[in-house]
Design a protein around this motif. Structure first.
Motif, PDB file in Angstrom:
ATOM      1  N   ARG A  35     -31.234  64.646 -18.671  1.00 54.76           N
ATOM      2  CA  ARG A  35     -32.122  63.604 -19.198  1.00 54.76           C
ATOM      3  C   ARG A  35     -31.572  62.196 -19.018  1.00 54.76           C
ATOM      4  O   ARG A  35     -32.300  61.218 -19.126  1.00 54.76           O
ATOM      5  N   ARG A  36     -30.264  62.086 -18.771  1.00 59.36           N
ATOM      6  CA  ARG A  36     -29.663  60.768 -18.590  1.00 59.36           C
ATOM      7  C   ARG A  36     -30.110  60.101 -17.290  1.00 59.36           C
ATOM      8  O   ARG A  36     -30.061  58.893 -17.157  1.00 59.36           O
ATOM      9  N   PHE A  37     -30.493  60.911 -16.336  1.00 57.12           N
ATOM     10  CA  PHE A  37     -30.747  60.397 -14.995  1.00 57.12           C
ATOM     11  C   PHE A  37     -32.210  60.049 -14.810  1.00 57.12           C
ATOM     12  O   PHE A  37     -33.078  60.897 -14.910  1.00 57.12           O
ATOM     13  N   THR A  88     -17.912  62.414 -18.733  1.00 54.15           N
ATOM     14  CA  THR A  88     -19.362  62.247 -18.922  1.00 54.15           C
ATOM     15  C   THR A  88     -19.721  61.972 -20.377  1.00 54.15           C
ATOM     16  O   THR A  88     -20.842  62.231 -20.805  1.00 54.15           O
ATOM     17  N   ALA A  89     -18.784  61.426 -21.117  1.00 53.24           N
ATOM     18  CA  ALA A  89     -19.036  61.153 -22.532  1.00 53.24           C
ATOM     19  C   ALA A  89     -19.961  59.962 -22.743  1.00 53.24           C
ATOM     20  O   ALA A  89     -20.434  59.734 -23.848  1.00 53.24           O
ATOM     21  N   SER A  90     -20.226  59.173 -21.709  1.00 54.55           N
ATOM     22  CA  SER A  90     -21.152  58.037 -21.855  1.00 54.55           C
ATOM     23  C   SER A  90     -22.362  58.229 -20.946  1.00 54.55           C
ATOM     24  O   SER A  90     -22.373  59.077 -20.056  1.00 54.55           O
ATOM     25  N   ALA A  94     -22.841  61.897 -15.465  1.00 56.30           N
ATOM     26  CA  ALA A  94     -23.309  63.255 -15.747  1.00 56.30           C
ATOM     27  C   ALA A  94     -22.526  64.217 -14.871  1.00 56.30           C
ATOM     28  O   ALA A  94     -22.018  63.851 -13.809  1.00 56.30           O
ATOM     29  N   SER A  95     -22.442  65.455 -15.315  1.00 60.82           N
ATOM     30  CA  SER A  95     -21.790  66.495 -14.530  1.00 60.82           C
ATOM     31  C   SER A  95     -22.813  67.133 -13.602  1.00 60.82           C
ATOM     32  O   SER A  95     -23.952  67.404 -13.999  1.00 60.82           O
TER      33      SER A  95
END
Length: 198
Positions: A35-37, A88-90, A94-95
């Motif tokens: 969802r980050r991307f 990938t904590a921020s 992303a992994s």
């Protein structure tokens, strides 16, 4: 010689099985990072280097993310779950595991290894090929390369990054990356980061 080959085959089977299980766990653990991307972003695809930082400072690309706020960084599957979690904590990281299918991890990785063509195996240098097949088959490299290809294909299909930049090392999965990206109109830039002696 036969004893060495058997030992390498067993070792390889165990290594690929171990990687398949860890990929299964990672695919579930990082799933929410999809969802980050947001689509059509320029991306760095990087290895989980111990000198890289969650703030974007990267062992391969330096402080480039601090200079270009639109850049997103995807961490490859090589560094293990703990390293991927750290990097990938921020939100701008992303992994690649996030785009992996857990079922494929269990069904497509254990048997993933280099299988040269019949022509290569019957050439004058076939002994060298057989030796390389045995040595590489004694590792989990084939499973990691296949998992990388599977995750990349799903990432490209679902997210369509505008361009992908990565440190080129001429692995088989990198050639697959270029083929998949070209088919979808994604620009790719691979830079050779290794040093060559003279």
């Amino acid at each position: 010689m036969a004893a060495v080959e058997i030992k390498l085959r067993l070792r390889g089977l165990l290594a690929r099985t171990r990687f398949a299980v860890s990929a299964f766990v990672a695919a579930l653990a990082f799933r929410d990072q999809r969802r980050r991307f947001s689509n059509d972003k320029p991306c760095l695809l990087v290895y989980g280097h111990p000198r890289s930082h969650v703030n974007g400072a990267d062992a391969y690309f330096g402080p480039i993310m601090s200079r270009f706020s639109s850049l997103f960084r995807v961490i490859s599957v090589d560094g293990g779950i703990r390293q991927a979690r750290r990097l990938t904590a921020s939100g701008r990281n992303a992994s690649l595991h996030a785009w992996g299918n857990p079922w494929e991890a269990l069904t497509k990785l254990v048997g993933a290894k280099w299988r040269p063509s019949h022509i290569v195996k019957t050439s004058r240098q076939s002994w060298l090929v057989k030796r390389s097949v045995a040595l590489e088959g004694g590792t989990g490299h084939g499973a990691m390369a296949r998992w990388t290809e599977l995750c990349l294909a799903r990432w490209f299909q679902t997210c369509r990054p505008s361009q992908v930049i990565w440190p080129w090392e001429n692995h088989s999965w990198e050639r697959e990356l270029v083929r998949d990206a070209n088919a979808l109109g994604i620009k790719t830039v691979g830079y050779q980061h290794a040093t060559f002696g003279t």
